[in-house]
Write a protein that holds these residues in place. Sequence first.
Motif, mmCIF file in Angstrom:
data_model
loop_
_atom_site.group_PDB
_atom_site.id
_atom_site.type_symbol
_atom_site.label_atom_id
_atom_site.label_comp_id
_atom_site.label_asym_id
_atom_site.label_seq_id
_atom_site.Cartn_x
_atom_site.Cartn_y
_atom_site.Cartn_z
ATOM 1 N N ASP A 1 -5.210 8.347 1.411
ATOM 2 C CA ASP A 1 -4.838 6.959 1.665
ATOM 3 C C ASP A 1 -3.875 6.933 2.845
ATOM 4 N N ASN B 1 -0.514 6.312 -0.966
ATOM 5 C CA ASN B 1 -0.484 6.005 -2.404
ATOM 6 C C ASN B 1 -1.214 7.088 -3.193
ATOM 7 N N LEU C 1 -9.735 0.762 -5.597
ATOM 8 C CA LEU C 1 -10.588 1.404 -4.603
ATOM 9 C C LEU C 1 -11.813 0.548 -4.333
#
Length: 418
Positions: free
Chosen positions: A289, A293, A322
């Motif tokens: 990410d 994160n 996601l």
Amino acid sequence: MSSTVEFPLTACQEKALGLLESVENVFLTGVAGSGKSYLLQHYLKNKDPKSYPVVASTGAAAVLINGVTFHSFFSLGIMEGGLEKTIERALKDKRVKKRLKKVKALVIDEVSMISGITLEAAETISRMARESTAPWGGIKIIAVGDFGQLPPVSFGSRPKDWAFQSSTWKNSQFKIAYLNTVMRSKEESFLQVLNFIRNGQINDIVTKFLDSKVRKPEAGFTGTILFPHRQSVEDYNLKELQNLPGEVMTFKTEYVGNEKFLDAMKKASPIPEVLQIKIGALVMIRKNDPMLNYVNGSLGIVKSAKVGELKIKLLSGRTVTLEPESFSYMNAEGEVVSSAQNFPINLAWATTIHKSQGVTLDAATMDLSRVFEAGQAYVALSRVRSSDQLYISAWRPQAIQASKEVASFHAEILKESN
């Protein structure tokens, strides 16, 4: 579009960056988790990929770093007919000459898995294509990797053809950029053990540590089992999925691109052709990410799933959302020729040691009595951030193996880097 979070470089990374920006050829190495990939991204930021291409030893590694394979970049094929025939064929390809003439610096990722003869073929092709007598035809080479990890493939009982033993490696006159500050773990005693194992050393400290980790995971353990063989992984993940209550949700991976490259994409992609999950399934995220994160290897539990959106509660406690993402397969010119799109996850009750290279795991358990390759035990043990989250079902001294050649090479480069 979110920007990437950046951390200040460590002292050894700053020193290494100076070498990367120089005209010298560089071998960027160091212990597992020392930030080689992060430093490489920092170096390549805002650089033209045609002038600074990244090539990887395997298709799977190439897909994860948005690069191309070493073999395709140099048009090596499977090197049928031997070294001379391979070089001759490659030089007949005008595209090889054209792209090599554009290159200022070439990054070779996971160099430990590239054999000496393969390296020799590529260097000769570079020199002849650029009509120069300088090593690599004057291209700056940045070799990245750790020879303590997975080795080049050898067939039958043939000895390993390590790249660092080749005349090409010697003639390349690499400057050593050695990263010794581990980012993945801050546990000094654990790092000491990993360093011994990296060099194939069995002593009282290693034995005591490994014995202390031979234990069953505690009740409620959530983590990944590392197996040496792929079939064991597939069988275990399927069994665990079937044991969960609820309906299986199926998401087919969408493939786009040149039919000729689709098979290669399917083999190299970190996501399955058909993703099968249930609420409560343990999954591994296979992309980093930009906002940090999660990273490639973060584990979590599926909380909800629908077309276009997946909610996962990470083991760290954070819940992330996601969306489907694309993984690209590039040809030798750096053009995307096929892509795979799906949620960037796979089932994570188990994975192979081979596929775990480059991944940071929150928790893992492993059987080190069945490893069959030098470097496998080191790769497996070094995946976790903390030894508290490491569980071993069994181990044997023969599993802690590093070739004498690698141990000797490590001693040399450590001396040089100091």
